[in-house]
Design a protein around this motif. Structure first.
Motif, PDB file in Angstrom:
ATOM      1  N   LEU A   1      -2.759 -19.335   1.317  1.00  0.00           N
ATOM      2  CA  LEU A   1      -3.220 -18.422   2.349  1.00  0.00           C
ATOM      3  C   LEU A   1      -3.154 -17.019   1.777  1.00  0.00           C
ATOM      4  O   LEU A   1      -2.119 -16.610   1.244  1.00  0.00           O
ATOM      5  N   GLN A   2      -4.254 -16.290   1.871  1.00  0.00           N
ATOM      6  CA  GLN A   2      -4.322 -14.932   1.350  1.00  0.00           C
ATOM      7  C   GLN A   2      -4.665 -13.978   2.482  1.00  0.00           C
ATOM      8  O   GLN A   2      -5.367 -14.345   3.426  1.00  0.00           O
ATOM      9  N   PHE A   3      -4.174 -12.747   2.345  1.00  0.00           N
ATOM     10  CA  PHE A   3      -4.507 -11.700   3.305  1.00  0.00           C
ATOM     11  C   PHE A   3      -5.069 -10.506   2.560  1.00  0.00           C
ATOM     12  O   PHE A   3      -4.557 -10.108   1.516  1.00  0.00           O
ATOM     13  N   LEU A   4      -6.105  -9.935   3.134  1.00  0.00           N
ATOM     14  CA  LEU A   4      -6.720  -8.727   2.620  1.00  0.00           C
ATOM     15  C   LEU A   4      -6.585  -7.676   3.711  1.00  0.00           C
ATOM     16  O   LEU A   4      -6.948  -7.926   4.870  1.00  0.00           O
ATOM     17  N   HIS A   5      -6.016  -6.523   3.368  1.00  0.00           N
ATOM     18  CA  HIS A   5      -5.923  -5.409   4.309  1.00  0.00           C
ATOM     19  C   HIS A   5      -7.174  -4.569   4.125  1.00  0.00           C
ATOM     20  O   HIS A   5      -7.476  -4.140   3.006  1.00  0.00           O
ATOM     21  N   VAL A   6      -7.913  -4.345   5.196  1.00  0.00           N
ATOM     22  CA  VAL A   6      -9.160  -3.578   5.142  1.00  0.00           C
ATOM     23  C   VAL A   6      -9.023  -2.360   6.044  1.00  0.00           C
ATOM     24  O   VAL A   6      -8.697  -2.489   7.234  1.00  0.00           O
ATOM     25  N   SER A   7      -9.255  -1.185   5.470  1.00  0.00           N
ATOM     26  CA  SER A   7      -9.211   0.045   6.271  1.00  0.00           C
ATOM     27  C   SER A   7     -10.468   0.138   7.126  1.00  0.00           C
ATOM     28  O   SER A   7     -11.459  -0.554   6.886  1.00  0.00           O
ATOM     29  N   ALA A   8     -10.431   1.020   8.076  1.00  0.00           N
ATOM     30  CA  ALA A   8     -11.651   1.342   8.818  1.00  0.00           C
ATOM     31  C   ALA A   8     -12.543   2.167   7.887  1.00  0.00           C
ATOM     32  O   ALA A   8     -12.046   2.901   7.032  1.00  0.00           O
TER      33      ALA A   8
ATOM     34  N   TRP B   1     -22.699  -0.180   7.554  1.00  0.00           N
ATOM     35  CA  TRP B   1     -21.677   0.869   7.645  1.00  0.00           C
ATOM     36  C   TRP B   1     -22.195   2.144   6.991  1.00  0.00           C
ATOM     37  O   TRP B   1     -22.688   2.120   5.866  1.00  0.00           O
ATOM     38  N   GLN B   2     -22.028   3.245   7.664  1.00  0.00           N
ATOM     39  CA  GLN B   2     -22.415   4.541   7.112  1.00  0.00           C
ATOM     40  C   GLN B   2     -21.424   4.960   6.028  1.00  0.00           C
ATOM     41  O   GLN B   2     -21.794   5.607   5.053  1.00  0.00           O
ATOM     42  N   HIS B   3     -20.155   4.602   6.199  1.00  0.00           N
ATOM     43  CA  HIS B   3     -19.101   5.013   5.280  1.00  0.00           C
ATOM     44  C   HIS B   3     -18.467   3.809   4.593  1.00  0.00           C
ATOM     45  O   HIS B   3     -18.598   2.678   5.052  1.00  0.00           O
ATOM     46  N   SER B   4     -17.764   4.086   3.515  1.00  0.00           N
ATOM     47  CA  SER B   4     -17.061   3.049   2.764  1.00  0.00           C
ATOM     48  C   SER B   4     -15.691   2.781   3.387  1.00  0.00           C
ATOM     49  O   SER B   4     -15.185   3.581   4.175  1.00  0.00           O
ATOM     50  N   ALA B   5     -15.101   1.670   2.981  1.00  0.00           N
ATOM     51  CA  ALA B   5     -13.739   1.298   3.386  1.00  0.00           C
ATOM     52  C   ALA B   5     -12.998   0.856   2.130  1.00  0.00           C
ATOM     53  O   ALA B   5     -13.601   0.683   1.067  1.00  0.00           O
ATOM     54  N   VAL B   6     -11.707   0.673   2.263  1.00  0.00           N
ATOM     55  CA  VAL B   6     -10.875   0.239   1.141  1.00  0.00           C
ATOM     56  C   VAL B   6     -10.207  -1.078   1.517  1.00  0.00           C
ATOM     57  O   VAL B   6      -9.728  -1.242   2.645  1.00  0.00           O
ATOM     58  N   ALA B   7     -10.176  -1.991   0.559  1.00  0.00           N
ATOM     59  CA  ALA B   7      -9.497  -3.272   0.755  1.00  0.00           C
ATOM     60  C   ALA B   7      -8.450  -3.451  -0.330  1.00  0.00           C
ATOM     61  O   ALA B   7      -8.668  -3.064  -1.479  1.00  0.00           O
ATOM     62  N   HIS B   8      -7.294  -3.993   0.057  1.00  0.00           N
ATOM     63  CA  HIS B   8      -6.307  -4.376  -0.947  1.00  0.00           C
ATOM     64  C   HIS B   8      -5.706  -5.727  -0.566  1.00  0.00           C
ATOM     65  O   HIS B   8      -5.532  -6.040   0.613  1.00  0.00           O
ATOM     66  N   LEU B   9      -5.461  -6.520  -1.584  1.00  0.00           N
ATOM     67  CA  LEU B   9      -4.907  -7.850  -1.407  1.00  0.00           C
ATOM     68  C   LEU B   9      -3.405  -7.734  -1.175  1.00  0.00           C
ATOM     69  O   LEU B   9      -2.710  -7.021  -1.904  1.00  0.00           O
ATOM     70  N   ILE B  10      -2.927  -8.409  -0.164  1.00  0.00           N
ATOM     71  CA  ILE B  10      -1.488  -8.437   0.098  1.00  0.00           C
ATOM     72  C   ILE B  10      -0.899  -9.552  -0.767  1.00  0.00           C
ATOM     73  O   ILE B  10      -1.387 -10.682  -0.737  1.00  0.00           O
ATOM     74  N   PRO B  11       0.134  -9.243  -1.536  1.00  0.00           N
ATOM     75  CA  PRO B  11       0.733 -10.283  -2.389  1.00  0.00           C
ATOM     76  C   PRO B  11       1.226 -11.454  -1.549  1.00  0.00           C
ATOM     77  O   PRO B  11       1.634 -11.281  -0.400  1.00  0.00           O
ATOM     78  N   ALA B  12       1.199 -12.625  -2.142  1.00  0.00           N
ATOM     79  CA  ALA B  12       1.681 -13.817  -1.457  1.00  0.00           C
ATOM     80  C   ALA B  12       3.150 -13.642  -1.104  1.00  0.00           C
ATOM     81  O   ALA B  12       3.910 -13.008  -1.831  1.00  0.00           O
ATOM     82  N   CYS B  13       3.519 -14.184   0.008  1.00  0.00           N
ATOM     83  CA  CYS B  13       4.903 -14.134   0.463  1.00  0.00           C
ATOM     84  C   CYS B  13       5.623 -15.342  -0.123  1.00  0.00           C
ATOM     85  O   CYS B  13       5.339 -16.469   0.243  1.00  0.00           O
ATOM     86  N   HIS B  14       6.528 -15.100  -1.060  1.00  0.00           N
ATOM     87  CA  HIS B  14       7.271 -16.189  -1.693  1.00  0.00           C
ATOM     88  C   HIS B  14       8.550 -16.423  -0.922  1.00  0.00           C
ATOM     89  O   HIS B  14       9.309 -15.492  -0.667  1.00  0.00           O
ATOM     90  N   ARG B  15       8.782 -17.646  -0.583  1.00  0.00           N
ATOM     91  CA  ARG B  15       9.950 -17.954   0.238  1.00  0.00           C
ATOM     92  C   ARG B  15      11.120 -18.436  -0.604  1.00  0.00           C
ATOM     93  O   ARG B  15      10.941 -19.039  -1.652  1.00  0.00           O
ATOM     94  N   SER B  16      12.289 -18.187  -0.087  1.00  0.00           N
ATOM     95  CA  SER B  16      13.511 -18.694  -0.703  1.00  0.00           C
ATOM     96  C   SER B  16      13.871 -19.998   0.005  1.00  0.00           C
ATOM     97  O   SER B  16      13.251 -20.375   0.993  1.00  0.00           O
ATOM     98  N   ALA B  17      14.881 -20.664  -0.469  1.00  0.00           N
ATOM     99  CA  ALA B  17      15.324 -21.906   0.161  1.00  0.00           C
ATOM    100  C   ALA B  17      15.728 -21.660   1.616  1.00  0.00           C
ATOM    101  O   ALA B  17      15.478 -22.489   2.483  1.00  0.00           O
ATOM    102  N   GLU B  18      16.320 -20.476   1.887  1.00  0.00           N
ATOM    103  CA  GLU B  18      16.737 -20.153   3.249  1.00  0.00           C
ATOM    104  C   GLU B  18      15.553 -19.910   4.169  1.00  0.00           C
ATOM    105  O   GLU B  18      15.647 -20.048   5.377  1.00  0.00           O
ATOM    106  N   GLU B  19      14.440 -19.515   3.584  1.00  0.00           N
ATOM    107  CA  GLU B  19      13.249 -19.205   4.375  1.00  0.00           C
ATOM    108  C   GLU B  19      12.244 -20.347   4.345  1.00  0.00           C
ATOM    109  O   GLU B  19      11.052 -20.150   4.510  1.00  0.00           O
TER     110      GLU B  19
END
Length: 146
Positions: A73-80, A117-135
């Protein structure tokens, strides 16, 4: 399908992550805020279509997608879209959302624009969330029954 709710694997996995304290903490460290829209996308969906859904919200959003190669599962943060950003050429008409995920992964941040879109936006990939044994309850992958 009377009375049945059908949820995509992406939506189920995103809900699982957002439902955990650890998941919310991880996403908030990369730009997510409580109440931020999350748009579900399939890797082959057109960028224009996905950004149309993002546009409905009129603010920054997360895009969730399952990588078809890794099943992560990946997440991309996209600005307005913003007038303070350099206006870049719109993405080609048949560009897939997976291409924006790949570009953001390769470049760190990706300035982009879609045709309506009249204007540009910025996207950045959110790093994968690595879980520990407790999580262990926090999972990007579905648990397999033995």
């Amino acid at each position: 399908m009377t009375g049945r709710i059908v949820r995509s694997r992406t939506a189920e996995r995103a809900a699982e992550l957002l439902g955990s304290r650890e998941g919310r903490k991880h996403l908030s460290q990369h730009g997510w805020t409580q109440g931020m829209p999350v748009v579900m996308a399939g890797a082959q969906e057109l960028l224009d279509d996905v950004m149309g859904l993002v546009s409905v919200h009129g603010r920054a959003a997360l895009i969730a997608m399952i990588d078809p190669r890794s099943d992560d599962l990946q997440f991309l943060h996209v600005s307005a879209p913003s007038p303070v950003l350099e206006i870049v050429t719109p993405a080609a008409a048949r560009t897939r959302i997976a291409s924006l995920f790949a570009a953001a992964q390769d470049e760190g941040m990706q300035t982009f624009r879609v045709k309506y879109w009249q204007h540009s936006a910025v996207a950045h990939l959110i790093p994968a969330c690595h879980r520990s044994a407790e999580e262990d309850r926090l999972s990007y992958r579905p648990k397999l029954s033995s």
